[in-house]
Motif scaffolding. Structure first.
Motif, PDB file in Angstrom:
ATOM      1  N   GLY A 130       5.378   7.361  25.701  1.00  0.00           N
ATOM      2  CA  GLY A 130       6.221   6.203  25.993  1.00  0.00           C
ATOM      3  C   GLY A 130       6.460   5.353  24.761  1.00  0.00           C
ATOM      4  N   GLY A 131       5.704   5.595  23.711  1.00  0.00           N
ATOM      5  CA  GLY A 131       5.847   4.811  22.481  1.00  0.00           C
ATOM      6  C   GLY A 131       5.021   3.534  22.574  1.00  0.00           C
ATOM      7  N   PHE A 132       4.422   3.169  21.460  1.00  0.00           N
ATOM      8  CA  PHE A 132       3.621   1.935  21.449  1.00  0.00           C
ATOM      9  C   PHE A 132       4.395   0.814  20.772  1.00  0.00           C
ATOM     10  CE2 PHE A 132       0.132   5.178  21.443  1.00  0.00           C
ATOM     11  CZ  PHE A 132      -0.456   4.815  22.638  1.00  0.00           C
ATOM     12  N   GLY A 199      -3.377   5.400   6.135  1.00  0.00           N
ATOM     13  CA  GLY A 199      -4.335   4.310   5.932  1.00  0.00           C
ATOM     14  C   GLY A 199      -4.404   3.874   4.484  1.00  0.00           C
ATOM     15  N   THR A 200      -4.314   4.851   3.587  1.00  0.00           N
ATOM     16  CA  THR A 200      -4.392   4.527   2.165  1.00  0.00           C
ATOM     17  C   THR A 200      -3.149   3.761   1.714  1.00  0.00           C
ATOM     18  OG1 THR A 200      -5.578   6.598   1.934  1.00  0.00           O
ATOM     19  CG2 THR A 200      -4.873   5.532  -0.099  1.00  0.00           C
ATOM     20  N   LEU A 201      -1.998   4.158   2.239  1.00  0.00           N
ATOM     21  CA  LEU A 201      -0.753   3.524   1.802  1.00  0.00           C
ATOM     22  C   LEU A 201      -0.549   2.165   2.439  1.00  0.00           C
ATOM     23  CD1 LEU A 201       1.672   6.599   1.838  1.00  0.00           C
ATOM     24  CD2 LEU A 201       0.515   5.532  -0.121  1.00  0.00           C
ATOM     25  N   THR A 202      -0.873   2.038   3.714  1.00  0.00           N
ATOM     26  CA  THR A 202      -0.470   0.811   4.394  1.00  0.00           C
ATOM     27  C   THR A 202      -1.619  -0.015   4.954  1.00  0.00           C
ATOM     28  OG1 THR A 202      -0.313   1.776   6.569  1.00  0.00           O
ATOM     29  CG2 THR A 202       1.622   2.013   5.183  1.00  0.00           C
ATOM     30  N   ALA A 203      -2.793   0.567   5.096  1.00  0.00           N
ATOM     31  CA  ALA A 203      -3.885  -0.206   5.692  1.00  0.00           C
ATOM     32  C   ALA A 203      -4.944  -0.505   4.639  1.00  0.00           C
ATOM     33  CB  ALA A 203      -4.472   0.546   6.877  1.00  0.00           C
ATOM     34  N   MET A 307       4.072   3.224  12.206  1.00  0.00           N
ATOM     35  CA  MET A 307       4.362   4.275  11.233  1.00  0.00           C
ATOM     36  C   MET A 307       5.663   4.985  11.587  1.00  0.00           C
ATOM     37  SD  MET A 307       1.636   7.472  11.711  1.00  0.00           S
ATOM     38  CE  MET A 307       0.222   6.524  11.492  1.00  0.00           C
ATOM     39  N   PRO A 308       6.411   5.408  10.561  1.00  0.00           N
ATOM     40  CA  PRO A 308       7.640   6.150  10.863  1.00  0.00           C
ATOM     41  C   PRO A 308       7.282   7.437  11.596  1.00  0.00           C
ATOM     42  CG  PRO A 308       7.216   6.045   8.478  1.00  0.00           C
ATOM     43  CD  PRO A 308       6.190   5.207   9.126  1.00  0.00           C
ATOM     44  N   GLY A 309       8.023   7.754  12.644  1.00  0.00           N
ATOM     45  CA  GLY A 309       7.703   8.956  13.434  1.00  0.00           C
ATOM     46  C   GLY A 309       6.438   8.790  14.251  1.00  0.00           C
TER      47      GLY A 309
END
Ligand code: PHE
Length: 454
Positions: A130-132, A199-203, A307-309
């Motif tokens: 359903g998508g978050f 996680g490395t790129l955005t978190a 996240m994309p996708g």
């Protein structure tokens, strides 16, 4: 050269060494790595837990993994009969069968709550579909609470997962279990790596690394040590007859040491990577690391939302976790089913469905322990926590202790040597650890926890 005590009837065997590695890794890698390890790390103060857990894996887990596999291959049977055979061969008392019994019963108890948690993951796979998108931290927390408050939904998913487990076990060793294992493990690994990259790129990966590896000796409490030891058993599927049963399907010429090493490495690697991926998100989002059993379900939707996708990744991730859980749950049911078949002549399908139904019933009580029966408590624990503590903290280490003593002290050295074909120094190292270090560590931790020492 085979000893006459070994049963001569041919047993189904894995099609290759890799089949055993994959199946045993399939048993080991499961909710223990992806659901339990991160939340236990969170509730037990991070690095203190991780480092004690790593020590337990090395000093207790790996030697015992080899010992239990050896017992299965030597005993060539379900855990009860295998222990009967090896005890007789060693000229030892029939008491040692208790290892098989504890394992078989413990595995069924674990399966009862394992299946319920796998049901949560199924629910989240559909939620991911359903998508978050737009989900907030509060909504993620409330979403998990709402699931626990809904007995019908919990029971429905638990039923689906038990049915999946029974279907494979009813299909038999080579056809069912092997096929399920071969496809899913690499996929799971790939997705965890994707989460690590995310996680490395955005978190907040540095915070995750610090939380998991920056050692603070003061944080090592009794409870942390006890939990870490229990979890090292849980994650390697030790002492519950699962490894013994899979070992009994292992070809005689395969190296137990090498295969067990691969299994432990893969299992530990997946847990650490899953932990890093989760905690990077936890810290970036300001979530509580000590949130408890709902940790990954309150955390990951936030990442998938951004996240994309993310919708596809989310579905795939939860589906693969279900598969990881599935290959573990199969190994939890198989020991009892093989006992019913080999000792009582029950047909495989009947054995699988009948035992699955019994476990399912206990699982219904677990579902209710989160809502209608939350008041039912023993030793201050609800049904879910009680089953977890009883199996992970008590039955598994006790069984492991007995296995270590039996293999290292009771079995004839020549027979052990036949099974563990390591060079002399490697053999001595393994045997020495199994003789002294593993049992003493287990006993010391028990004494320490009960307050009888230290
Ligand atoms: N090792 C499995 C996991 O980590 C659980 C398990 C325990 C499986 C004991 C079999 C026996 O998910």
């Amino acid at each position: 050269m085979e000893t006459s005590v070994l049963p001569s009837a041919p047993r189904a065997h894995w099609s290759s060494r890799w089949a055993f590695v994959l199946a045993t890794a399939g048993s080991a890698i499961g909710l223990g790595n992806i659901w339990k390890f991160p939340y236990m790390t969170g509730t037990n103060g991070g690095s203190a837990f991780v480092l004690v857990y790593l020590a337990c894996i090395t000093l207790i887990g790996v030697p015992l993994l080899m010992a239990e596999t050896l017992l299965g291959r030597r005993g060539q049977g379900n855990p009860y009969d295998a222990m009967t055979t090896v005890a007789r061969e060693a000229g030892a008392s029939g008491f040692w069968r208790v290892i098989g019994l504890i394992g078989i019963v413990g595995a069924l108890l674990i399966l009862s709550f394992y299946s319920v948690v796998a049901g949560w993951i199924l629910e989240y796979a559909t939620r991911a579909a359903g998508g978050f998108s737009g989900i907030t931290r509060a909504a993620a927390e409330a979403g998990f609470a709402a699931l626990l408050a809904d007995p019908a939904r919990l029971v429905a998913w638990h039923t689906v997962f038990m049915a999946l487990t029974v279907v494979v076990v009813a299909g038999g060793v080579t056809s069912g279990i092997e096929r399920a294992n071969r496809i899913m493990m690499p996929g799971l690994f790939a997705l965890i790596m994707l989460l690590i990259v995310y996680g490395t790129l955005t978190a907040d990966m540095p915070a995750a690394l610090r939380f998991m590896f920056h050692f603070d000796p003061a944080a090592v409490t009794r409870e942390v040590v006890f939990s870490a030891m229990g979890h090292s058993f849980f994650t390697l599927s030790l002492g519950m007859g699962a490894i013994m049963t899979y070992g009994s399907y292992l070809e005689r010429h395969t190296s137990i040491a090498r295969t067990c090493f691969y299994v432990a490495l893969a299992d530990t690697g997946i847990a650490l990577l899953a932990g890093l991926a989760i905690f990077a998100i936890v810290f970036a989002q300001g979530l509580a690391p000590a949130a408890g059993p709902g940790l990954i379900l309150q955390t990951l939707p936030l990442a998938f939302a951004q996240m994309p996708g993310g919708q596809i990744v989310g579905i795939l991730f939860f589906v693969l976790v279900v598969f990881a859980a599935w290959t573990s749950s199969i190994s939890l049911l198989e020991p009892f089913v093989s006992l019913l078949i080999e000792r009582f002549g029950v047909r495989r399908a009947v054995a699988a469905w009948a035992s699955g139904t019994g476990v399912w019933l206990l699982g219904v009580a677990v579902c209710l322990s989160f809502n209608a029966w939350s008041g039912v408590r023993l030793f201050e624990l609800g049904i879910f926590d009680l089953l977890d503590a009883l199996t992970t903290k008590i039955l598994m280490p006790v069984s492991g202790l007995l296995i270590a003593v039996f293999v290292a002290w009771v079995m004839q050295r020549g027979h052990v040597r036949e099974e563990i074909a390591l060079p002399h120094s490697g053999f001595r190292l393994w045997q020495g650890t199994l003789r002294y270090v593993s049992p003493l560590a287990i006993v010391a931790i028990f004494l320490h926890v009960t307050g009888l020492a230290g």
